[in-house]
Design a protein around this motif. Structure first.
Motif, short mmCIF file in Angstrom:
data_model
loop_
_atom_site.label_atom_id
_atom_site.label_comp_id
_atom_site.label_asym_id
_atom_site.label_seq_id
_atom_site.Cartn_x
_atom_site.Cartn_y
_atom_site.Cartn_z
N GLU A 97 -9.45 2.49 -8.39
CA GLU A 97 -9.85 3.81 -8.88
C GLU A 97 -9.53 4.01 -10.36
N PRO A 98 -8.33 3.65 -10.85
CA PRO A 98 -8.08 3.80 -12.29
C PRO A 98 -9.01 2.97 -13.16
N VAL A 99 -9.38 1.78 -12.67
CA VAL A 99 -10.30 0.94 -13.44
C VAL A 99 -11.69 1.57 -13.48
N LEU A 100 -12.14 2.05 -12.33
CA LEU A 100 -13.48 2.64 -12.27
C LEU A 100 -13.54 4.01 -12.92
N ALA A 101 -12.38 4.63 -13.17
CA ALA A 101 -12.37 5.92 -13.86
C ALA A 101 -12.65 5.77 -15.35
N THR A 102 -12.61 4.53 -15.85
CA THR A 102 -12.92 4.27 -17.26
C THR A 102 -14.42 4.03 -17.41
N ALA A 103 -14.78 3.41 -18.51
CA ALA A 103 -16.19 3.14 -18.75
C ALA A 103 -16.71 1.93 -17.97
N VAL A 104 -15.88 1.36 -17.10
CA VAL A 104 -16.29 0.20 -16.31
C VAL A 104 -17.19 0.65 -15.16
N GLY A 107 -8.57 -5.37 -1.36
CA GLY A 107 -7.16 -5.27 -1.68
C GLY A 107 -6.90 -4.36 -2.87
N GLU A 108 -7.72 -4.49 -3.89
CA GLU A 108 -7.57 -3.64 -5.07
C GLU A 108 -7.86 -2.18 -4.74
N GLU A 109 -8.87 -1.96 -3.88
CA GLU A 109 -9.20 -0.58 -3.50
C GLU A 109 -8.10 0.03 -2.64
N ALA A 110 -7.60 -0.74 -1.66
CA ALA A 110 -6.57 -0.22 -0.77
C ALA A 110 -5.27 0.05 -1.51
N ALA A 111 -4.96 -0.74 -2.52
CA ALA A 111 -3.73 -0.56 -3.30
C ALA A 111 -3.88 0.49 -4.40
N ALA A 123 -24.42 -0.65 -1.20
CA ALA A 123 -23.68 0.24 -0.30
C ALA A 123 -22.39 0.72 -0.96
N PHE A 124 -21.69 -0.16 -1.68
CA PHE A 124 -20.45 0.26 -2.33
C PHE A 124 -20.71 1.30 -3.41
N GLN A 125 -21.81 1.17 -4.13
CA GLN A 125 -22.13 2.13 -5.19
C GLN A 125 -22.44 3.50 -4.63
N ARG A 126 -22.79 3.58 -3.35
CA ARG A 126 -23.18 4.86 -2.75
C ARG A 126 -22.07 5.50 -1.93
N ARG A 127 -20.94 4.84 -1.81
CA ARG A 127 -19.84 5.44 -1.04
C ARG A 127 -18.68 5.76 -1.97
N ASP A 128 -17.78 6.59 -1.45
CA ASP A 128 -16.60 6.95 -2.22
C ASP A 128 -15.61 5.79 -2.23
N VAL A 129 -14.89 5.66 -3.31
CA VAL A 129 -13.80 4.70 -3.34
C VAL A 129 -12.72 5.18 -2.38
N GLN A 130 -12.20 4.26 -1.57
CA GLN A 130 -11.27 4.56 -0.49
C GLN A 130 -11.98 5.29 0.65
N GLY A 131 -13.33 5.33 0.60
CA GLY A 131 -14.07 5.98 1.67
C GLY A 131 -14.60 4.97 2.64
N GLY A 132 -15.49 5.37 3.50
CA GLY A 132 -16.05 4.49 4.51
C GLY A 132 -17.49 4.81 4.75
N THR A 160 0.81 -1.22 0.00
CA THR A 160 0.00 0.00 0.00
C THR A 160 0.84 1.27 0.00
N GLY A 161 2.15 1.15 0.17
CA GLY A 161 3.02 2.31 0.17
C GLY A 161 3.25 2.93 1.53
N ARG A 162 2.58 2.41 2.57
CA ARG A 162 2.76 2.99 3.90
C ARG A 162 4.14 2.70 4.46
N ALA A 163 4.70 1.55 4.10
CA ALA A 163 6.04 1.22 4.60
C ALA A 163 7.08 2.22 4.09
N GLU A 164 6.91 2.71 2.87
CA GLU A 164 7.86 3.68 2.31
C GLU A 164 7.77 5.01 3.04
N LEU A 165 6.55 5.40 3.40
CA LEU A 165 6.38 6.64 4.15
C LEU A 165 7.01 6.53 5.54
N VAL A 166 6.80 5.38 6.18
CA VAL A 166 7.40 5.16 7.50
C VAL A 166 8.91 5.11 7.39
#
Length: 529
Positions: A373-380, A365-369, A520-529, A107-113
């Motif tokens: 978002e890039p996939v859903l930014a297309t016509a998918v 896993g795909e959302e956290a990584a 519920a997923f369709q009504r929330r933000d990606v990476q949201g809660g 997820t990239g958090r280890a690099e920030l730490v």
């Protein structure tokens, strides 16, 4: 190692709910089992008679191992609980280590730490310390819990060290697996495959009386501690040395790779995707095909083992009503061979539930990584993306169950001269478990849609289902409590007519869970809660 203690405190805060839950479940299973056995078999003669039947049953020993001292409550408790709790401790350890190592890198958090004043090995060291401390606490609580029931202190301590030692070995296995791959999901699959191999080696060794195979498995070491039956304290050294060697190997591998990479650098791919990959379904298949193949092969191997042992059940029972009652309690009415096979298919169904949950949580896993978002930014569309991964989860769990059932049927059929007939029969019986595994996938989808930060509760639901199924009768739990597990509603498909009603109800519940989660997923933000 600079910053290890700070990272350890952070890991403790993040795992303040799941780790205590794991510890309470593992310790509670042991203590409750001892209490239940003391109540069910109060006389030494009853316990000895049970031990005789267990000793003559290779099929039972393949599941739980041999009983070394049937005359005592502690000996039967060790027979009933060592393998189960050791496996739970191993699962807790590998999930904890990979969550705080490879998942952090992915997820990239280890690099920030790592950009702060933190040593190169601090992250891994904190994860190892957290898992090791958890296993040490489990060993201590098991010792206190069993000794508090009047069982010998030495046996209680040996039991606790056997469970905690197994957890320590798989702490190291998970740390090494985290260095070999770039993805947490694959690292988990590697560590889980090692655990499955350890169980298989122990089961084969105990069933065939081949001690060499047993000593190749940490689960076998746990049993050969011989808690309450002349403890072998030197086995603790096996756990300690094996874990230390694997941790050292992981540290050496970590020095040879860059942060976020794996041991063998990934090769650059092609510049354009093949036409077969230009859809969400193709992408989901590409992401999960390796894991599903591993599950299928593992189920086939275990199915072959169970099928080969099934024919011996009727031979060793004879006219012993006590063992027949045990098998009937876990497998339903009917012939003893069918009840044994039905019980084993129930176990395979529980493990297939883990496959379904893992594949469903690939969405998280795909959302956290940040790949969703890039996939859903297309016509998918979101629904289409979700359905592609759910197809892998639902279809994949059905396939792995089918592979286990078919392998068991063929192996059993070869023993009795009817491989095709038994293969088809066991395939159908295995597929009856599918709706219950799908219900667990529905729970995972519901959590992903509504409470993405609490998706670990899907694993808790799986563990709870396993404990209710395996210990509900022994602990004499109320019927409504046992019915909380979806597997409690799976009808018996061997030895009696199939009742489709419960399967339809499970299907309806699963559909509702999936629909609510998707909405519920369709009504929330990606990476949201």
């Amino acid at each position: 190692m600079t910053g290890t203690l700070t990272l350890l405190r952070l890991a403790l805060r993040r795992d303040r709910v799941p780790l205590p839950a794991w510890i309470v479940v593992i310790v509670g299973v042991v203590v409750a089992s001892a209490s239940a056995i003391a109540a069910l078999y109060p006389q030494a003669g009853q316990r000895i008679a049970l031990g005789v039947t267990i000793g003559a049953a290779p099929a039972l020993q393949a599941l739980t191992g041999p009983v070394f001292d049937a005359a005592s409550v502690g000996g039967l408790t060790a027979w009933r609980g060592t393998t189960m709790t050791a496996v739970l401790a191993a699962l807790m350890s590998l999930m904890t280590v990979i969550r705080h190592t490879r998942a952090e890198e992915e997820t990239g958090r280890a690099e920030l730490v790592g950009a702060c004043a933190v040593g190169r090995h601090a992250l891994a060291a904190s994860a190892v310390l957290l898992a090791a401390a958890s296993n040490l606490l489990i060993a201590l609580l098991i010792t206190v819990g069993l000794a508090g029931q009047g069982l010998p202190l030495a046996g209680a301590l040996a039991f606790g060290l056997a469970v905690g030692g197994t957890g320590w070995v798989f702490t190291a296995v998970a740390l090494l697996a985290a260095q070999l791959t770039a993805h947490a999901r694959t690292a988990s699959a590697i560590a889980a495959a090692v655990l499955g191999l350890a169980f298989l080696l122990r089961a084969l060794g105990d069933a065939a009386k081949v001690e060499t195979l047993v000593w190749l498995s940490p689960l076998g070491w746990a049993q050969r501690m011989r808690a309450f039956a002349g403890e072998r304290w030197w086995v603790v050294a096996l756990f300690s040395v094996a874990g230390a060697v694997l941790v050292a190997a992981a540290a050496l591998v970590a020095r040879r790779r860059d942060l976020g990479s794996r041991l063998v650098p990934a090769q650059p791919g092609v510049t354009e995707a093949a036409p077969s990959l230009r859809s969400p379904m193709a992408l989901a298949w590409r992401l999960q095909r390796g894991v599903l193949l591993g599950w299928s092969v593992g189920f086939a191997i275990v199915g072959l083992l169970f099928g080969a042992l099934a024919h011996s059940v009727g031979d060793i029972v004879g006219d012993n009503p006590q063992l027949a009652a045990i098998l009937a309690a876990v497998g339903g009415a009917g012939a003893l061979t069918d009840t044994f096979l039905a019980a084993e298919l129930g176990l395979l169904g529980l493990v297939a539930g883990a496959c379904a949950v893992q594949a469903t949580l690939c969405l998280q896993g795909e959302e956290a990584a940040l790949r969703a978002e890039p996939v859903l930014a297309t016509a998918v569309a979101r629904r289409r993306w979700i359905l592609s991964h759910l197809a892998m989860a639902l279809g994949g769990s059905a396939v792995v169950l089918a592979s286990g059932g078919l392998a068991a049927g063929i192996a059993h059929g070869l023993r009795i001269g009817d491989p095709f007939g038994q293969g088809g029969r066991m395939l159908g019986a295995a597929l009856v478990q599918v709706p219950a595994t799908w219900t667990l996938a529905g729970i995972a989808m519901l959590l992903f849609g509504l409470l993405p930060r609490l998706t670990a509760l899907a694993w808790a639901a799986l563990v709870a289902s396993a404990l209710l199924g395996q210990l509900g009768e022994l602990l004499q739990l109320a019927g409504w409590v046992r019915d909380l597990s979806p597997f409690a509603h799976v009808p018996r498909a061997l030895g009696q007519p199939l009742d489709l009603g419960p399967l339809l109800w499970l299907g309806a519940v699963t559909t509702a869970l999936l629909l609510v989660g998707m909405t519920a997923f369709q009504r929330r933000d990606v990476q949201g809660g």
